[in-house]
Design a protein around this motif. Structure first.
Motif, PDB file in Angstrom:
ATOM      1  N   ALA A  69       0.828  -1.209   0.000  1.00  0.00           N
ATOM      2  CA  ALA A  69       0.000   0.000   0.000  1.00  0.00           C
ATOM      3  C   ALA A  69       0.859   1.255   0.000  1.00  0.00           C
ATOM      4  O   ALA A  69       0.566   2.228  -0.712  1.00  0.00           O
ATOM      5  CB  ALA A  69      -0.935  -0.017   1.210  1.00  0.00           C
ATOM      6  N   LEU A  70       1.930   1.266   0.792  1.00  0.00           N
ATOM      7  CA  LEU A  70       2.803   2.440   0.849  1.00  0.00           C
ATOM      8  C   LEU A  70       3.526   2.659  -0.474  1.00  0.00           C
ATOM      9  O   LEU A  70       3.683   3.802  -0.927  1.00  0.00           O
ATOM     10  CB  LEU A  70       3.816   2.281   1.986  1.00  0.00           C
ATOM     11  N   LEU A  71       3.981   1.577  -1.106  1.00  0.00           N
ATOM     12  CA  LEU A  71       4.664   1.706  -2.391  1.00  0.00           C
ATOM     13  C   LEU A  71       3.720   2.217  -3.473  1.00  0.00           C
ATOM     14  O   LEU A  71       4.126   2.972  -4.368  1.00  0.00           O
ATOM     15  CB  LEU A  71       5.273   0.360  -2.804  1.00  0.00           C
ATOM     16  N   ALA A  72       2.468   1.790  -3.401  1.00  0.00           N
ATOM     17  CA  ALA A  72       1.488   2.196  -4.417  1.00  0.00           C
ATOM     18  C   ALA A  72       0.741   3.467  -4.035  1.00  0.00           C
ATOM     19  O   ALA A  72      -0.171   3.877  -4.758  1.00  0.00           O
ATOM     20  CB  ALA A  72       0.492   1.056  -4.642  1.00  0.00           C
ATOM     21  N   ALA A  73       1.103   4.091  -2.914  1.00  0.00           N
ATOM     22  CA  ALA A  73       0.353   5.236  -2.401  1.00  0.00           C
ATOM     23  C   ALA A  73       0.152   6.360  -3.422  1.00  0.00           C
ATOM     24  O   ALA A  73      -0.959   6.883  -3.546  1.00  0.00           O
ATOM     25  CB  ALA A  73       1.027   5.770  -1.138  1.00  0.00           C
ATOM     26  N   PRO A  74       1.192   6.776  -4.173  1.00  0.00           N
ATOM     27  CA  PRO A  74       0.962   7.868  -5.131  1.00  0.00           C
ATOM     28  C   PRO A  74      -0.084   7.518  -6.188  1.00  0.00           C
ATOM     29  O   PRO A  74      -0.914   8.361  -6.556  1.00  0.00           O
ATOM     30  CB  PRO A  74       2.346   8.075  -5.763  1.00  0.00           C
ATOM     31  N   ARG A  75      -0.063   6.276  -6.673  1.00  0.00           N
ATOM     32  CA  ARG A  75      -1.034   5.870  -7.698  1.00  0.00           C
ATOM     33  C   ARG A  75      -2.429   5.698  -7.106  1.00  0.00           C
ATOM     34  O   ARG A  75      -3.431   5.999  -7.753  1.00  0.00           O
ATOM     35  CB  ARG A  75      -0.561   4.588  -8.382  1.00  0.00           C
ATOM     36  N   ILE A  76      -2.504   5.196  -5.874  1.00  0.00           N
ATOM     37  CA  ILE A  76      -3.801   5.099  -5.206  1.00  0.00           C
ATOM     38  C   ILE A  76      -4.382   6.491  -4.991  1.00  0.00           C
ATOM     39  O   ILE A  76      -5.577   6.718  -5.179  1.00  0.00           O
ATOM     40  CB  ILE A  76      -3.664   4.345  -3.868  1.00  0.00           C
ATOM     41  N   GLU A  77      -3.517   7.427  -4.612  1.00  0.00           N
ATOM     42  CA  GLU A  77      -3.965   8.805  -4.427  1.00  0.00           C
ATOM     43  C   GLU A  77      -4.466   9.404  -5.737  1.00  0.00           C
ATOM     44  O   GLU A  77      -5.485  10.101  -5.770  1.00  0.00           O
ATOM     45  CB  GLU A  77      -2.821   9.648  -3.870  1.00  0.00           C
ATOM     46  N   ALA A  78      -3.768   9.102  -6.850  1.00  0.00           N
ATOM     47  CA  ALA A  78      -4.217   9.590  -8.160  1.00  0.00           C
ATOM     48  C   ALA A  78      -5.554   8.975  -8.536  1.00  0.00           C
ATOM     49  O   ALA A  78      -6.446   9.658  -9.058  1.00  0.00           O
ATOM     50  CB  ALA A  78      -3.168   9.260  -9.215  1.00  0.00           C
ATOM     51  N   LEU A  79      -5.708   7.669  -8.242  1.00  0.00           N
ATOM     52  CA  LEU A  79      -6.966   6.994  -8.575  1.00  0.00           C
ATOM     53  C   LEU A  79      -8.119   7.556  -7.766  1.00  0.00           C
ATOM     54  O   LEU A  79      -9.266   7.599  -8.249  1.00  0.00           O
ATOM     55  CB  LEU A  79      -6.822   5.487  -8.319  1.00  0.00           C
ATOM     56  N   SER A  80      -7.850   8.010  -6.545  1.00  0.00           N
ATOM     57  CA  SER A  80      -8.919   8.565  -5.710  1.00  0.00           C
ATOM     58  C   SER A  80      -9.476   9.867  -6.280  1.00  0.00           C
ATOM     59  O   SER A  80     -10.560  10.300  -5.895  1.00  0.00           O
ATOM     60  CB  SER A  80      -8.403   8.806  -4.287  1.00  0.00           C
ATOM     61  N   LEU A  81      -8.745  10.488  -7.210  1.00  0.00           N
ATOM     62  CA  LEU A  81      -9.204  11.725  -7.839  1.00  0.00           C
ATOM     63  C   LEU A  81     -10.127  11.477  -9.023  1.00  0.00           C
ATOM     64  O   LEU A  81     -10.695  12.417  -9.570  1.00  0.00           O
ATOM     65  CB  LEU A  81      -7.994  12.549  -8.297  1.00  0.00           C
ATOM     66  N   GLY A  82     -10.242  10.197  -9.440  1.00  0.00           N
ATOM     67  CA  GLY A  82     -11.095   9.860 -10.579  1.00  0.00           C
ATOM     68  C   GLY A  82     -10.305   9.127 -11.643  1.00  0.00           C
ATOM     69  O   GLY A  82      -9.106   9.382 -11.825  1.00  0.00           O
ATOM     70  N   ASP A  83     -10.968   8.220 -12.369  1.00  0.00           N
ATOM     71  CA  ASP A  83     -10.285   7.419 -13.390  1.00  0.00           C
ATOM     72  C   ASP A  83      -9.700   8.283 -14.497  1.00  0.00           C
ATOM     73  O   ASP A  83      -8.579   8.045 -14.969  1.00  0.00           O
ATOM     74  CB  ASP A  83     -11.253   6.389 -13.985  1.00  0.00           C
ATOM     75  N   ALA A  84     -10.466   9.294 -14.951  1.00  0.00           N
ATOM     76  CA  ALA A  84     -10.004  10.112 -16.076  1.00  0.00           C
ATOM     77  C   ALA A  84      -8.731  10.870 -15.709  1.00  0.00           C
ATOM     78  O   ALA A  84      -7.756  10.876 -16.477  1.00  0.00           O
ATOM     79  CB  ALA A  84     -11.108  11.084 -16.494  1.00  0.00           C
ATOM     80  N   LEU A  85      -8.729  11.475 -14.536  1.00  0.00           N
ATOM     81  CA  LEU A  85      -7.548  12.216 -14.103  1.00  0.00           C
ATOM     82  C   LEU A  85      -6.382  11.271 -13.847  1.00  0.00           C
ATOM     83  O   LEU A  85      -5.224  11.603 -14.143  1.00  0.00           O
ATOM     84  CB  LEU A  85      -7.870  13.018 -12.845  1.00  0.00           C
ATOM     85  N   ALA A  86      -6.674  10.093 -13.299  1.00  0.00           N
ATOM     86  CA  ALA A  86      -5.615   9.119 -13.047  1.00  0.00           C
ATOM     87  C   ALA A  86      -4.949   8.689 -14.350  1.00  0.00           C
ATOM     88  O   ALA A  86      -3.720   8.590 -14.438  1.00  0.00           O
ATOM     89  CB  ALA A  86      -6.184   7.902 -12.323  1.00  0.00           C
TER      90      ALA A  86
END
Length: 328
Positions: A202-219
């Motif tokens: 989870a910590l390693l993937a945190a930046p991508r998880i954070e991006a995904l939390s903003l929406g699929d299109a923005l991610a």
């Protein structure tokens, strides 16, 4: 950073209370001696090493793991009401335990972990597959619906079998409430490794998880593949929640309550939020266990009941303080 240090200090104090609270008064000198020069003929050493210390370790594992799992779930599904149970993990663990009880017969306390952990993992995998899988179609709504459907289906099977097979009732009744009382019999070392592995992912993937939390299109615009991130998040949630369920059973409300508190402490930086969630989750669960042991002494209120009693009012208070959109 100051808030994180305050939470870490609170966890240390709660852990100290957990080791010292109990019906038996133990001299201070026996605490260090029990760890460094264990004497199996000394009742104080036995109490510390076989009862209080395993309960504390189990509480730290399960609480920290559920805090991380809930935070990842709420970010990936963009649902402030999401918790690890949303993926059907608890229901999968319950169904696997039920099958094991029927096929094996008497299930010992040590066997529970080896039954519930794979059941939790298979349930999470099934939800992810039903929700869209690696194709990137597993959006928040589809994951939520798939998890709710599988959860309802498995729990209905569990209820039906328990009603027919009364010999399974005692096992399920004890497990489903959530408890740390059998911690000494659980494979704490193996489950700690699983929980740490899930937390590391989870910590390693945190930046991508954070991006995904903003929406699929923005991610996608930031170069993130939603399907791949969801798969990695699933692995992290499965390892952490599976370890927690195997150690303590299904713990109500913790994965739902902790993430908003973690965001209040750490803001919206996913790395700090995950660390805060682990610390807060561990502190809350250990504190709930201590209260459950003391409130009806010499009896005990199981920790799953205590987290529900604590979590309900706290979650309502947190929800009233959150601004719209702050949960994601």
């Amino acid at each position: 950073m100051k808030r994180l240090l305050a939470v870490a200090l609170s966890l240390s104090l709660v852990a100290l209370v957990s080791m010292t609270a109990g019906l038996r008064h133990i001299p201070l000198a026996d605490y260090l001696a029990a760890l460094t020069h264990y004497d199996p003929t000394n009742p104080a050493h036995v109490t510390l090493r076989t009862v209080r210390l395993p309960r504390l370790i189990a509480g730290l594992i399960a609480g920290g793991a559920l805090g991380i799992a809930g935070t990842v779930m709420q970010a990936v599904t963009r649902n402030p009401l999401a918790d690890p149970g949303l993926l059907g993990v608890n229901a999968g663990a319950a169904f696997a335990l039920l099958l094991g009880t029927i096929l094996i017969g008497g299930v010992g306390a040590a066997d529970v972990a080896w039954l519930t952990f794979p059941g939790a993992a298979l349930a999470a995998l099934a939800v992810f597959t039903l929700g869209g899988g690696l194709g990137g179609d597993a959006g928040p709504v589809r994951l939520t619906l798939a998890g709710a459907a599988l959860n309802a289906f498995l729990l209905s099977l569990v209820t039906a079998v328990v009603l027919v097979r009364q010999d399974t009732l005692d096992t399920m009744r004890f497990w489903v409430a959530g408890s740390l009382s059998m911690a000494a019999a659980r494979p704490l070392g193996s489950m700690a490794i699983a929980a740490i592995a899930g937390a590391a992912i989870a910590l390693l993937a945190a930046p991508r998880i954070e991006a995904l939390s903003l929406g699929d299109a923005l991610a996608r615009g930031l170069g993130t593949r939603p399907g791949a991130v969801q798969a990695v998040a699933l692995i992290a949630v499965t390892l952490t929640t599976g370890a927690a369920v195997a150690v303590a059973g299904p713990i109500a409300f913790l994965g739902l309550m902790v993430p908003p508190l973690a965001r209040m402490v750490a803001g919206h930086d996913m790395h700090r939020t995950l660390i805060a969630a682990a610390l807060i989750g561990a502190a809350v669960l250990v504190a709930a266990d201590v209260l459950g042991r003391l409130i009806l002494a010499p009896g005990e209120v199981r920790v799953g009941v205590m987290t529900a009693l604590i979590g309900g009012p706290v979650f309502i208070w947190v929800a009233r303080r959150l601004r719209p959109g702050a949960a994601t």
